[in-house]
Design a protein around this motif. Structure first.
Motif, mmCIF file in Angstrom:
data_model
loop_
_atom_site.group_PDB
_atom_site.id
_atom_site.type_symbol
_atom_site.label_atom_id
_atom_site.label_comp_id
_atom_site.label_asym_id
_atom_site.label_seq_id
_atom_site.Cartn_x
_atom_site.Cartn_y
_atom_site.Cartn_z
ATOM 1 N N ARG A 117 0.844 -1.191 0.000
ATOM 2 C CA ARG A 117 0.000 0.000 0.000
ATOM 3 C C ARG A 117 0.886 1.250 0.000
ATOM 4 N NH1 ARG A 117 -5.271 -2.125 3.510
ATOM 5 N NH2 ARG A 117 -5.212 -4.219 2.557
ATOM 6 N N ARG A 118 0.275 2.381 -0.245
ATOM 7 C CA ARG A 118 1.054 3.598 -0.457
ATOM 8 C C ARG A 118 2.006 3.887 0.713
ATOM 9 N NH1 ARG A 118 0.561 7.946 -3.844
ATOM 10 N NH2 ARG A 118 -1.392 7.131 -4.688
ATOM 11 N N TYR A 119 1.493 3.744 1.925
ATOM 12 C CA TYR A 119 2.347 3.886 3.093
ATOM 13 C C TYR A 119 1.695 3.173 4.261
ATOM 14 C CZ TYR A 119 -0.198 8.330 2.272
ATOM 15 O OH TYR A 119 -1.118 9.276 1.892
ATOM 16 N N ILE A 120 2.398 3.093 5.376
ATOM 17 C CA ILE A 120 1.974 2.228 6.467
ATOM 18 C C ILE A 120 0.617 2.629 7.033
ATOM 19 C CG2 ILE A 120 3.143 3.537 8.293
ATOM 20 C CD1 ILE A 120 3.904 0.821 9.546
ATOM 21 N N GLU A 121 0.299 3.942 6.994
ATOM 22 C CA GLU A 121 -1.013 4.384 7.503
ATOM 23 C C GLU A 121 -2.166 3.763 6.730
ATOM 24 O OE1 GLU A 121 1.992 7.428 8.737
ATOM 25 O OE2 GLU A 121 1.557 6.309 6.899
ATOM 26 N N PHE A 170 -7.706 0.705 -1.885
ATOM 27 C CA PHE A 170 -6.985 0.561 -0.631
ATOM 28 C C PHE A 170 -5.473 0.654 -0.841
ATOM 29 C CE2 PHE A 170 -10.879 -1.932 0.706
ATOM 30 C CZ PHE A 170 -11.391 -0.889 1.457
ATOM 31 N N LEU A 171 -4.984 0.051 -1.945
ATOM 32 C CA LEU A 171 -3.551 0.071 -2.226
ATOM 33 C C LEU A 171 -3.036 1.500 -2.403
ATOM 34 C CD1 LEU A 171 -3.103 -2.916 -4.735
ATOM 35 C CD2 LEU A 171 -2.655 -2.892 -2.276
ATOM 36 N N ASP A 172 -3.831 2.343 -3.026
ATOM 37 C CA ASP A 172 -3.390 3.703 -3.346
ATOM 38 C C ASP A 172 -3.997 4.764 -2.436
ATOM 39 O OD1 ASP A 172 -1.717 2.968 -5.473
ATOM 40 O OD2 ASP A 172 -3.426 2.789 -6.821
ATOM 41 N N ALA A 173 -4.708 4.346 -1.407
ATOM 42 C CA ALA A 173 -5.367 5.315 -0.529
ATOM 43 C C ALA A 173 -4.359 6.242 0.147
ATOM 44 C CB ALA A 173 -6.173 4.573 0.545
#
Length: 584
Positions: free
Chosen positions: A490-494, A540-543
């Motif tokens: 995903r884009r980042y851990i958040e 979700f991956l790019d959220a």
């Protein structure tokens, strides 16, 4: 004239060491307490011993024919080359007493310098020191000098050399003594006046029989004359010049050196309207440090220059610029320059072959670098005796690279929810560097401490989702034996924390309110078990989950602590498994 070798016995950190030095500029770098400043201070003490010996016994006392069993005594109030609480701080572990069978005469500390003379023959001069009844005794313990041999003149400039408010005219011998005593700042105006007088005489010579200095001679003068070079640099860097009123020894008591500022065009400075020249004492520490460094670097009376963190009072933009110009001056005026620094900007921009690394616990104690990669070890603190992070790597031989403290806190919280134990035998290394830079650090750690293994985890950010799969291995930056490069899918851990129940518990809002806003504001209408799969929907991956958490006013680590076990994504479990493998 340059130093080719220095030997140190029981001086501060050095018990029995030697260092070979190169011509020109050398950047002295290393970890905290490795001995950078101590090396420069040892040379400053050697110069003090030379000056004091000549002053008390004459130049013959430095020659092989002038060797004497007894030294000269110096009180603690007379010892000035470096600032120490008491004289026994010169000795390793503060122990100045002699070792039976090793130090028969009680002279237990020694500093020696080697240099080639004009014919290429190697000359050397060593001073030994003893401490008795709080009085320092200095003697020449080794020498192959003959009467008339030239000895290098060393000038030491501490992190900020004190510049007096008033400065009287001093003879050449007195100036050399002050410099040898580590008090270069006390004769700065004298050095400036010498430079200006020499410049005036040269201009008069070039203009003799003419109405003005011919243009071709003026061009050469500006390229070679110390005063012209100093003024040109001050105009370029600080939009300033040094203005020195006439000094007549018959009726002037103190040398005046004022600073004038204005608009610069070419070689001309036009003073700002209503600007009044002011004494250089009132200028900022950065200006004074630059002025001191540049003045000493162009002084014809000095062979070897020792600068201890001259960048300490300079903006980062000026640090590399100062070093570049010092390198040019060292070549132009045939100087040897040793500059100790912690500045990563200076280390980054300096060729590795000009960097002398001082290594606190390693052998060899001194080494000139060969490759750019070795500079990374200096910049991250390898070699420091007082770097807890480095010490943990040294002991554990395992290191986790992660991006931010929040990331580490989130992962620890999620591990607790899963009932996993966070390892205590892995050194945690926070860094925003890319994987390539992390690998360089890892290679440096491995070179220093042996078989170090590393795990790197970072956000994907704006990189394509196809650059990482369910194993989390970074396809753009392959792993190596001992180094595992992982990246969040995903884009980042958040992005692994968008779980309505956890956000509601962390924010204090109702679950219905959170679900409604996730749907209406961010378009997350359905968040169910599929959300925990590694192959989740593109949404979700790019959220941009950082915006989501900011909208609800919650910190990532607080949400992580509220996550239920069944909501934790497979990617988190994959990472924790890799961390467990590293720690085992």
């Amino acid at each position: 004239m340059r130093l080719s070798k220095v030997t140190l016995k029981r001086f501060k950190q050095f018990t029995d060491d030697k260092v070979h030095l190169r011509d020109g500029l050398t950047i002295v770098a290393g970890g905290n307490n490795a001995g950078k400043s101590s090396l420069l201070q040892a040379l400053a003490v050697w110069e003090f011993c030379k000056v004091a010996t000549v002053a008390e016994k004459g130049a013959e006392a430095l020659t092989q024919d002038g060797l004497a069993p007894l030294g000269l005594g110096v009180g603690d109030d007379e010892f000035s080359p470096i600032n120490i609480p008491t004289l026994n701080h010169l000795w390793t572990n503060l122990k100045s007493s002699k070792v039976p069978g090793v130090d028969p005469d009680g002279y237990t500390l020694a500093i020696g310098c080697w240099w080639p003379d004009e014919s290429g023959a190697e000359k050397h001069l060593e001073f030994s020191l003893s401490l008795a009844n709080d009085r320092l005794f200095v003697k020449v313990s080794e020498s192959n000098l003959n009467d008339g041999d030239r000895v290098p003149v060393i000038a030491y400039l501490p992190p900020f050399a004190g510049i007096s408010a008033r400065e009287e005219r001093a003879t050449g011998a007195m100036r050399r003594r002050r410099i040898g005593e580590g008090l270069a700042g006390a004769v700065l105006r004298n050095l400036l006046l010498d430079m200006r007088l020499a410049n005036t005489a040269k201009r008069d010579e070039l203009a003799e029989g003419k109405s003005r200095v011919p243009e071709k001679d003026l061009v050469k003068l500006r390229e070679e004359d110390p005063w012209e070079l100093l003024q040109g640099t001050l105009r370029e860097v600080f939009s300033a010049e040094i203005l020195m009123p006439e000094f007549n020894e018959e009726y002037h008591s103190y040398i005046q050196a004022n600073v004038v500022k204005g608009n610069v065009e070419g070689f001309k400075l036009t003073r700002y309207p209503k600007y009044k020249p002011r004494d250089l004492m009132v200028e900022g520490s950065g200006f004074l440090q630059w002025l001191s460094v540049y003045t000493l670097a162009t002084s014809p009376a000095i062979d070897v220059l020792l600068f201890d963190e001259p960048d300490a009072h300079l903006h980062a933009a000026l640090q590399a610029q100062m070093v570049e110009r010092l390198s040019q001056l060292a070549s132009q005026f045939d100087k040897q320059v040793l500059l100790a620094t912690h500045s990563t900007e200076i280390i980054r921009t300096t060729p590795p072959t000009e960097i002398l690394e001082v290594r606190g616990r390693s052998t060899p104690r001194f080494r000139y670098l060969v490759e750019d990669e070795q500079k990374v070890a200096l910049m991250v603190g390898i070699g420091s005796d007082y770097a807890p992070r480095i010490d943990r790597v040294r002991k554990s031989k395992r290191v986790l690279f992660y991006e931010g403290k929040s990331d580490r806190d989130v992962l620890r919280a999620l591990a607790t929810v899963l009932g996993a134990t966070w390892p205590t035998n892995v050194a945690e290394w926070q860094t925003s560097d890319h994987v390539k830079e992390r690998k360089i650090v890892w290679r440096s750690l491995r070179s220093e401490f042996g078989d170090v293994r590393a795990l790197s985890i970072r956000d994907r950010d704006d990189e394509p989702a196809a650059t990482v799969d369910a194993t989390l291995h970074d396809k753009n930056n392959g792993s190596e034996d001992g180094f595992t490069a992982l990246k969040w899918r995903r884009r980042y851990i958040e992005s692994y924390l968008i779980w309505p129940e956890a956000i509601a518990a962390a924010s204090g809002k109702s679950l219905d309110e959170v679900k409604g806003e996730l749907d209406s504001v961010f378009g997350f209408g359905t968040i169910d078990a599929n959300w925990t799969k590694s192959d989740a929907a593109d949404a979700f991956l790019d959220a941009r989950a950082k915006n989501v958490l900011a909208h609800f006013g919650v910190k990532a680590a607080k949400v992580a602590k509220k996550m239920p076990e069944h909501a934790i994504c497979e990617d988190i479990k994959t990472f924790l498994a890799a961390l467990n493998d590293l720690s085992s």
